[in-house]
Design an enzyme around this catalytic site. Structure first.
Site, mmCIF file in Angstrom:
data_model
loop_
_atom_site.group_PDB
_atom_site.id
_atom_site.type_symbol
_atom_site.label_atom_id
_atom_site.label_comp_id
_atom_site.label_asym_id
_atom_site.label_seq_id
_atom_site.Cartn_x
_atom_site.Cartn_y
_atom_site.Cartn_z
ATOM 1 N N ARG A 45 44.483 24.326 -16.863
ATOM 2 C CA ARG A 45 45.777 23.990 -17.128
ATOM 3 C C ARG A 45 46.104 22.464 -17.169
ATOM 4 N NH1 ARG A 45 46.651 27.328 -12.731
ATOM 5 N NH2 ARG A 45 47.270 25.508 -11.525
ATOM 6 N N LEU A 71 48.023 27.726 -22.382
ATOM 7 C CA LEU A 71 47.813 28.926 -23.052
ATOM 8 C C LEU A 71 49.137 29.528 -23.499
ATOM 9 C CD1 LEU A 71 45.118 30.283 -20.771
ATOM 10 C CD2 LEU A 71 44.909 29.531 -22.917
ATOM 11 N N HIS A 136 43.784 35.484 1.261
ATOM 12 C CA HIS A 136 42.741 34.306 1.437
ATOM 13 C C HIS A 136 41.558 34.802 2.189
ATOM 14 C CE1 HIS A 136 44.552 31.047 -0.630
ATOM 15 N NE2 HIS A 136 45.802 31.116 -0.232
ATOM 16 N N TYR A 140 40.460 38.641 3.675
ATOM 17 C CA TYR A 140 39.482 39.431 3.127
ATOM 18 C C TYR A 140 38.818 40.036 4.279
ATOM 19 C CZ TYR A 140 41.680 37.276 -0.891
ATOM 20 O OH TYR A 140 42.693 36.706 -1.843
ATOM 21 N N ASP A 166 34.966 33.522 0.917
ATOM 22 C CA ASP A 166 34.907 32.905 -0.636
ATOM 23 C C ASP A 166 33.509 32.900 -1.274
ATOM 24 O OD1 ASP A 166 37.691 32.741 -0.353
ATOM 25 O OD2 ASP A 166 37.514 30.769 0.010
#
Length: 384
Positions: A45, A71, A136, A140, A166
């Site tokens: 972005r 987009l 987050h 997990y 992560d």
């Protein structure tokens, strides 16, 4: 700035990757692919994707140009699809369904490039009860069964920042999936979708513990087993100056060296678990008698498996890591060098960190997009 494709030196030189920028494991995977020589174009972005640090020091953005695109503007999605036509891989880390709503889902992209490897990074996966919910790393690894046993405090689990989920169960498995699918596509001529979920990868990392649990050699109590801090000969000890040493003397021959260097002749029997508290107390008392630097000198060059616990800012100066160039300084930012190493197609760190849209014009032109100025003029693309 000058920008051209094919500048990478690693084994992935010539592989083209479109990155729909997200946070955490997605950028880490794209960084790894770029480190290994792939041409990665980072699409984000205009305000930039989420970052854990100021962009000037965000190492996860290194090695590839940043192209800022809106987009929601006409022409932007078509430009991305043109990039897809020229790519081998696309990576994205949005919540399931988000890219489909943009017109950039797997069906849209594979229709334009049937050989494309479409790699998706999420925490929960593309389907399942929790697929549409937020989460987050901590969530997990807790659901995957990995968090429960972490830490040496019996009262509650402790977690290693976001390394395990992560990056261990997340970006690492995304890259494994990308490389496997790329290899298969060269044989079949067909791309496919890679669904990399942190819960799946973290569970996969737990294979050895699952084996030990099934075999009855461990239970599910914290700080009670061989590798979780329960064993006093595989633990961390405080030194006289408040620093720490790590002890990993699992094998008897290494343990013998440890005791010799510590000058401990009558230590409790380590094979008798009832003696572990007494052994731990003995080792803790001995390590508190000298500073970390003094213990480093004592254990230098030995097989005692005893090493200092270093801060990341200290690690680069360690003689072994310095000799290997494990950490490098790029533009004033201390960061890990590309890994792993290769004998013939050595990977090198190409460009440093980027700011959102810093290379929009040059990168799109290098990828063969013809209407770059029109895209920038319309606001579909933004040059910083």
């Amino acid at each position: 700035m000058e920008f051209a494709l094919g500048q990478g030196t690693g084994p992935l030189r010539g592989v083209r990757v479109v990155e729909l920028a997200g946070i955490g494991p997605g950028p880490h995977a794209a960084m790894l692919l770029a480190d290994l020589g792939a041409d990665v174009i980072r699409l984000e972005r205009p305000a930039g994707a989420g970052s854990a640090s100021p962009r000037e020091t965000d190492v996860l953005t290194r090695g590839r140009p940043s192209v800022a695109m809106d987009l929601k503007k006409p022409g932007a999605v078509e430009a991305v699809l043109e990039l897809v036509e020229r790519a081998d891989v696309l990576t994205e880390g949005m919540r399931p369904g988000a890219v489909e709503r943009l017109g950039l889902g797997p069906d849209d992209c594979l229709a334009r490039n049937p050989r494309l490897v479409y790699a998706r990074m999420t925490g929960w996966g593309q389907d399942g009860q929790l697929a549409q919910t937020a989460g987050h790393d901590l969530n997990y690894i807790s659901i995957a069964g990995a968090l429960h046993g972490l830490g040496q405090v019996p009262e509650q689990p402790q977690f290693p920042t976001n390394l395990l989920g992560d990056f261990g169960g997340g970006s690492t498995y995304l890259v494994i999936g990308v490389l496997a699918a790329l290899l298969e596509a060269r044989t079949s001529g067909r791309g496919q979708v890679v669904d990399a979920a942190i819960v799946d990868g973290t569970a996969h990392l737990s294979a050895m513990f699952a084996s030990m649990l099934a075999g009855g050699s461990v239970d599910e109590r914290r700080a009670a087993g061989l590798l979780d801090g329960g064993a006093p000969f595989y633990a961390v000890y405080e030194t006289a100056d408040g620093k720490h040493m790590s002890v990993g003397a699992l094998e008897p021959q290494f343990y013998a060296v440890l005791l010799a260097r510590l000058d401990l002749e009558d230590a409790p029997d380590r094979d008798d678990r009832a003696q572990w508290p007494a052994l731990r107390s003995l080792l803790a008392d001995r390590f508190r008698q000298r500073t970390q630097a003094e213990w480093v000198e004592v254990f230098e060059g030995s097989d005692a498996c005893c090493t200092p616990v270093l801060r990341l800012s200290e690690a680069a100066a360690h003689p072994h890591l310095a000799a290997r160039g494990t950490y490098v300084d790029r533009d004033g930012v201390l960061q890990p060098a590309p890994s792993p190493r290769f004998s013939r197609t050595s990977a090198t760190l190409s460009t440093g960190t980027t700011v959102p849209g810093g290379q929009t014009r040059e990168a799109l032109a290098a990828w063969g997009i013809e209407n770059v100025e029109a895209l920038i003029g319309s606001g579909a693309a933004v040059q910083a």
